[in-house]
Design a protein around this motif. Structure first.
Motif, PDB file in Angstrom:
ATOM      1  N   GLU A 178       0.831  -1.209   0.000  1.00  0.00           N
ATOM      2  CA  GLU A 178       0.000   0.000   0.000  1.00  0.00           C
ATOM      3  C   GLU A 178       0.862   1.253   0.000  1.00  0.00           C
ATOM      4  OE1 GLU A 178      -3.234   0.188  -0.433  1.00  0.00           O
ATOM      5  OE2 GLU A 178      -3.359  -2.001  -0.548  1.00  0.00           O
ATOM      6  N   LEU A 179       1.976   1.240   0.787  1.00  0.00           N
ATOM      7  CA  LEU A 179       2.873   2.400   0.803  1.00  0.00           C
ATOM      8  C   LEU A 179       3.516   2.601  -0.568  1.00  0.00           C
ATOM      9  CD1 LEU A 179       4.615   1.850   4.267  1.00  0.00           C
ATOM     10  CD2 LEU A 179       3.062   3.724   3.664  1.00  0.00           C
ATOM     11  N   ALA A 180       3.929   1.505  -1.213  1.00  0.00           N
ATOM     12  CA  ALA A 180       4.550   1.617  -2.534  1.00  0.00           C
ATOM     13  C   ALA A 180       3.554   2.090  -3.579  1.00  0.00           C
ATOM     14  CB  ALA A 180       5.141   0.249  -2.936  1.00  0.00           C
ATOM     15  N   THR A 181       2.317   1.566  -3.522  1.00  0.00           N
ATOM     16  CA  THR A 181       1.288   1.990  -4.476  1.00  0.00           C
ATOM     17  C   THR A 181       1.016   3.486  -4.345  1.00  0.00           C
ATOM     18  OG1 THR A 181       0.265  -0.198  -4.412  1.00  0.00           O
ATOM     19  CG2 THR A 181      -1.096   1.618  -5.213  1.00  0.00           C
ATOM     20  N   ASN A 182       0.922   3.951  -3.107  1.00  0.00           N
ATOM     21  CA  ASN A 182       0.684   5.377  -2.855  1.00  0.00           C
ATOM     22  C   ASN A 182       1.860   6.223  -3.342  1.00  0.00           C
ATOM     23  OD1 ASN A 182      -1.056   7.443  -1.365  1.00  0.00           O
ATOM     24  ND2 ASN A 182       0.968   7.769  -0.432  1.00  0.00           N
ATOM     25  N   ALA A 183       3.111   5.686  -3.137  1.00  0.00           N
ATOM     26  CA  ALA A 183       4.293   6.435  -3.562  1.00  0.00           C
ATOM     27  C   ALA A 183       4.369   6.535  -5.073  1.00  0.00           C
ATOM     28  CB  ALA A 183       5.553   5.752  -3.018  1.00  0.00           C
ATOM     29  N   VAL A 184       3.907   5.506  -5.784  1.00  0.00           N
ATOM     30  CA  VAL A 184       3.911   5.529  -7.251  1.00  0.00           C
ATOM     31  C   VAL A 184       2.890   6.528  -7.777  1.00  0.00           C
ATOM     32  CG1 VAL A 184       3.364   4.162  -9.309  1.00  0.00           C
ATOM     33  CG2 VAL A 184       4.817   3.201  -7.514  1.00  0.00           C
ATOM     34  N   LYS A 185       1.721   6.589  -7.097  1.00  0.00           N
ATOM     35  CA  LYS A 185       0.671   7.485  -7.556  1.00  0.00           C
ATOM     36  C   LYS A 185       0.959   8.941  -7.199  1.00  0.00           C
ATOM     37  CE  LYS A 185      -3.242   4.259  -7.407  1.00  0.00           C
ATOM     38  NZ  LYS A 185      -4.548   3.971  -6.752  1.00  0.00           N
ATOM     39  N   TYR A 186       1.370   9.176  -5.945  1.00  0.00           N
ATOM     40  CA  TYR A 186       1.430  10.556  -5.471  1.00  0.00           C
ATOM     41  C   TYR A 186       2.785  10.950  -4.901  1.00  0.00           C
ATOM     42  CZ  TYR A 186      -3.509   9.268  -5.337  1.00  0.00           C
ATOM     43  OH  TYR A 186      -4.752   8.780  -5.643  1.00  0.00           O
ATOM     44  N   GLY A 187       3.637   9.979  -4.547  1.00  0.00           N
ATOM     45  CA  GLY A 187       4.839  10.295  -3.772  1.00  0.00           C
ATOM     46  C   GLY A 187       6.128  10.223  -4.542  1.00  0.00           C
ATOM     47  N   SER A 188       7.177   9.824  -3.835  1.00  0.00           N
ATOM     48  CA  SER A 188       8.536   9.902  -4.379  1.00  0.00           C
ATOM     49  C   SER A 188       8.749   8.989  -5.576  1.00  0.00           C
ATOM     50  CB  SER A 188       9.554   9.562  -3.282  1.00  0.00           C
ATOM     51  OG  SER A 188       9.364   8.230  -2.822  1.00  0.00           O
ATOM     52  N   LEU A 189       8.027   7.875  -5.681  1.00  0.00           N
ATOM     53  CA  LEU A 189       8.222   6.955  -6.804  1.00  0.00           C
ATOM     54  C   LEU A 189       7.452   7.392  -8.045  1.00  0.00           C
ATOM     55  CD1 LEU A 189       8.142   3.485  -4.983  1.00  0.00           C
ATOM     56  CD2 LEU A 189      10.116   4.931  -5.531  1.00  0.00           C
ATOM     57  N   SER A 190       6.796   8.562  -7.954  1.00  0.00           N
ATOM     58  CA  SER A 190       6.086   9.077  -9.131  1.00  0.00           C
ATOM     59  C   SER A 190       6.987   9.927 -10.004  1.00  0.00           C
ATOM     60  CB  SER A 190       4.865   9.905  -8.692  1.00  0.00           C
ATOM     61  OG  SER A 190       5.289  11.072  -7.989  1.00  0.00           O
ATOM     62  N   VAL A 191       8.214  10.221  -9.537  1.00  0.00           N
ATOM     63  CA  VAL A 191       9.164  11.020 -10.313  1.00  0.00           C
ATOM     64  C   VAL A 191      10.448  10.207 -10.491  1.00  0.00           C
ATOM     65  CG1 VAL A 191       8.215  13.216  -9.530  1.00  0.00           C
ATOM     66  CG2 VAL A 191      10.026  12.120  -8.205  1.00  0.00           C
ATOM     67  N   PRO A 192      11.203  10.459 -11.566  1.00  0.00           N
ATOM     68  CA  PRO A 192      12.385   9.633 -11.872  1.00  0.00           C
ATOM     69  C   PRO A 192      13.443   9.637 -10.784  1.00  0.00           C
ATOM     70  CG  PRO A 192      11.739  10.914 -13.789  1.00  0.00           C
ATOM     71  CD  PRO A 192      10.913  11.433 -12.654  1.00  0.00           C
ATOM     72  N   LYS A 193      13.677  10.756 -10.122  1.00  0.00           N
ATOM     73  CA  LYS A 193      14.768  10.819  -9.159  1.00  0.00           C
ATOM     74  C   LYS A 193      14.333  10.619  -7.716  1.00  0.00           C
ATOM     75  CE  LYS A 193      17.811  13.693 -11.994  1.00  0.00           C
ATOM     76  NZ  LYS A 193      18.672  14.902 -12.030  1.00  0.00           N
ATOM     77  N   PRO A 216       5.840  17.520   4.507  1.00  0.00           N
ATOM     78  CA  PRO A 216       5.995  18.185   3.203  1.00  0.00           C
ATOM     79  C   PRO A 216       7.091  17.554   2.337  1.00  0.00           C
ATOM     80  CG  PRO A 216       5.739  19.810   4.940  1.00  0.00           C
ATOM     81  CD  PRO A 216       5.876  18.486   5.646  1.00  0.00           C
ATOM     82  N   ALA A 217       8.184  17.100   2.964  1.00  0.00           N
ATOM     83  CA  ALA A 217       9.294  16.527   2.190  1.00  0.00           C
ATOM     84  C   ALA A 217       8.989  15.128   1.666  1.00  0.00           C
ATOM     85  CB  ALA A 217      10.557  16.479   3.044  1.00  0.00           C
ATOM     86  N   GLY A 218       7.978  14.493   2.243  1.00  0.00           N
ATOM     87  CA  GLY A 218       7.646  13.148   1.795  1.00  0.00           C
ATOM     88  C   GLY A 218       6.948  12.340   2.876  1.00  0.00           C
ATOM     89  N   VAL A 219       6.217  11.327   2.468  1.00  0.00           N
ATOM     90  CA  VAL A 219       5.487  10.492   3.414  1.00  0.00           C
ATOM     91  C   VAL A 219       6.480   9.698   4.253  1.00  0.00           C
ATOM     92  CG1 VAL A 219       3.931   8.514   3.639  1.00  0.00           C
ATOM     93  CG2 VAL A 219       3.436  10.321   1.983  1.00  0.00           C
ATOM     94  N   THR A 220       6.191   9.609   5.535  1.00  0.00           N
ATOM     95  CA  THR A 220       6.990   8.788   6.455  1.00  0.00           C
ATOM     96  C   THR A 220       6.056   7.848   7.196  1.00  0.00           C
ATOM     97  OG1 THR A 220       8.655  10.511   6.753  1.00  0.00           O
ATOM     98  CG2 THR A 220       8.543   8.801   8.443  1.00  0.00           C
ATOM     99  N   GLY A 263      12.819  13.153  -2.347  1.00  0.00           N
ATOM    100  CA  GLY A 263      12.981  13.514  -3.752  1.00  0.00           C
ATOM    101  C   GLY A 263      11.681  13.543  -4.531  1.00  0.00           C
ATOM    102  N   GLY A 264      10.564  13.430  -3.879  1.00  0.00           N
ATOM    103  CA  GLY A 264       9.288  13.438  -4.573  1.00  0.00           C
ATOM    104  C   GLY A 264       8.633  14.810  -4.553  1.00  0.00           C
ATOM    105  N   PRO A 265       7.443  14.932  -5.094  1.00  0.00           N
ATOM    106  CA  PRO A 265       6.720  16.206  -5.065  1.00  0.00           C
ATOM    107  C   PRO A 265       6.292  16.556  -3.644  1.00  0.00           C
ATOM    108  CG  PRO A 265       5.311  14.452  -5.906  1.00  0.00           C
ATOM    109  CD  PRO A 265       6.678  13.871  -5.774  1.00  0.00           C
ATOM    110  N   PRO A 266       5.981  17.838  -3.374  1.00  0.00           N
ATOM    111  CA  PRO A 266       5.522  18.230  -2.030  1.00  0.00           C
ATOM    112  C   PRO A 266       4.279  17.433  -1.637  1.00  0.00           C
ATOM    113  CG  PRO A 266       6.013  20.153  -3.353  1.00  0.00           C
ATOM    114  CD  PRO A 266       6.061  18.986  -4.290  1.00  0.00           C
TER     115      PRO A 266
END
Length: 500
Positions: A413-428, A489-493, A454-457
């Motif tokens: 669930e954390l990875a799915t959320n990160a792909v949609k909205y978090g750090s794994l949604s951007v290349p870096k 703000p820097a990313g989900v923890t 490294g993801g969006p706010p």
């Protein structure tokens, strides 16, 4: 047997090369070149009967005439073609007398006649083996004679018959010794094979109660290798709970003349043994006399069976729990969306997360699995480059079934959320995982931190979705566990506490 003093020489080579004769000779006396003192008495009697300085027991091979026993010469062989005896072998039903070889056309030019020892007189009788003339008993002298009584030649023929009988007896003894040696080697090989395979073999003399067994059998029953073994000692070594059934099966096998096949434990060691056997022979009234069989240590197999039973029991329990979890996931996922395609995507992902955890547990027989393996299984499908997008700092940690399935869903669930909205949604963007095994009140507890960088706010969602609920409740089966998600703000923890 008739005596002859003159005859025409047969083709000597035809006689010497006769395959039937040579076959009998080589088969019966394979050591023909070796003198044998057992024949000394025969040549001594022959020399005495004829008052001859030389007496021989000979065997005629293709090239050489071998002296199996000799009086009056130290030689052990002579040329077959040059010998007097080859003439005897050529006509096997007759003995041969040569009164003066120097005047006999057949022998007068032979080297031992014209040269030392200047032989003159010869008398020989054939040694017959299986209808083939293979040699002679003969006497020789360097002085010619005027005549030889027939009675004396009859005695020589009897000595030849005695030599033939002795050759046969010695051949039978040799063959018997070879068979016994082969049997001994076979028995030794069989015994070694049983020992190597850890198979106990035994023979029970029912009337005396004595059991003869190999060392493997005694070892299985916890008995000294050099100890006397009786039926009482063996039955006494069987676990008391298995003793009655074992003895009952043995008696039934004896009565029905059937094979005994039973499994029992040894009382002192608790090891499992498989016994198999049957009655070997009976008396005239049909009562069993001996019982023969083998015993095999099947402790490891029994342990494997028990492990399989426990594994199936555990698997059945897990399947029931998993089905209940799937039903709940399906209902909750369906409540979150009315779009069938979106439902299938969300539900299939969660189903895959459970499947990956189950696969790892199955590979380890539903024991424990490594945390690193679970993380890799759950996160690999969500990243392009695992090494660059997933950073892990961890202790070596093992997870049980409940921990693995629950934590697998949380990570999914954390990875799915990160792909949609978090750090794994951007290349870096990437995820940093820190896992530490902490000791709390004497117990091991996993502290796992999920940090997205490294993801969006990030902004905290206004409405808690099923994914958030699932993250918080996936570890409910593990008492004392907790999951806290912070939308910084820097990313989900995510802070995960999981008793091990």
């Amino acid at each position: 047997m008739r005596m002859r003093t003159e005859r025409t020489d047969p083709p000597v080579m035809t006689l010497l090369d006769a395959p039937e004769r040579l076959s009998v000779l080589h088969a019966t006396v394979p050591d023909m070149a070796v003198p044998d003192r057992d024949f000394d008495g025969i040549v001594e009697i022959a020399a005495g009967l004829f008052d001859a300085p030389i007496a021989l027991v000979t065997l005629i091979d293709r090239e050489w005439q071998w002296f199996k026993a000799a009086v009056g010469t130290t030689e052990s062989r002579a040329s077959s073609e040059e010998s007097f005896c080859v003439q005897v072998a050529a006509e096997a039903d007759a003995s041969l007398v040569v009164l003066d070889a120097s005047t006999d056309p057949r022998f007068m030019r032979r080297s031992r006649v014209v040269g030392p020892p200047f032989l003159r007189f010869y008398a020989g009788a054939p040694i017959m083996l299986d209808g083939q003339a293979v040699g002679t008993v003969c006497v020789l002298d360097d002085k010619p004679r005027a005549d030889v009584p027939q009675a004396l030649m009859d005695q020589l023929s009897r000595l030849a018959g005695l030599a033939a009988s002795l050759f046969k007896i010695k051949d039978e003894a040799r063959r018997r010794a070879l068979k016994e040696a082969a049997l001994s080697r076979e028995e030794q090989r069989h015994a070694m094979a049983l020992e190597a395979a850890n198979i106990g073999s035994w023979l029970w003399d029912i009337r005396s109660g004595v059991i003869a067994g190999n060392s493997a059998m005694k070892r299985m029953f916890g008995l000294p290798a050099d100890s006397f073994v009786g039926a009482r000692e063996i039955f006494g070594a069987i676990h008391i709970d298995d003793r009655g059934a074992t003895f009952s099966k043995l008696r039934q096998a004896m009565k029905a003349d059937d094979e005994y096949d039973g499994m029992f434990r040894v009382g002192d060691t608790g090891r499992w043994l498989l016994g198999r056997g049957r009655v070997h022979d009976r008396d005239s009234k049909g009562n069993p006399l001996t019982f023969i069989g083998v015993t095999i240590d099947v402790t490891d197999q029994q342990a494997s069976v028990q492990r399989t039973r426990l594994l199936l029991k555990e698997l059945n329990h897990r399947v029931k729990n998993t089905l209940a979890m799937l039903q709940s996931l399906a209902r909750q996922t369906l409540r979150q969306t009315s779009d069938p395609a979106e439902f299938m995507t969300a539900f299939a992902g969660r189903l895959q997360a459970i499947s990956e955890a189950h696969g790892l547990l199955s590979d380890h027989e539903w024991g424990t699995i490594r945390l690193a393996d679970l993380i890799a299984k759950q996160l690999l499908p969500h990243v392009n480059c695992y090494a660059e997008q997933i950073e892990i700092h961890k202790d070596e940690i093992s997870l049980g079934p409940d921990q693995a399935v629950g934590l697998g869903l949380v990570l999914h669930e954390l990875a799915t959320n990160a792909v949609k909205y978090g750090s794994l949604s951007v290349p870096k963007g990437k995820v940093v995982l820190t896992a530490r095994n902490m000791i709390e009140d004497g117990d091991n507890v996993l502290h796992l931190t999920w940090t997205e960088v490294g993801g969006p706010p990030v902004r905290e969602p206004k409405r808690r979705g099923f994914g958030s609920i699932l993250i918080e409740r996936s570890l409910d089966k593990v008492l004392g566990s907790s999951v806290k998600v912070e939308y910084l703000p820097a990313g989900v923890t995510a802070l995960i506490r999981l008793p091990l």
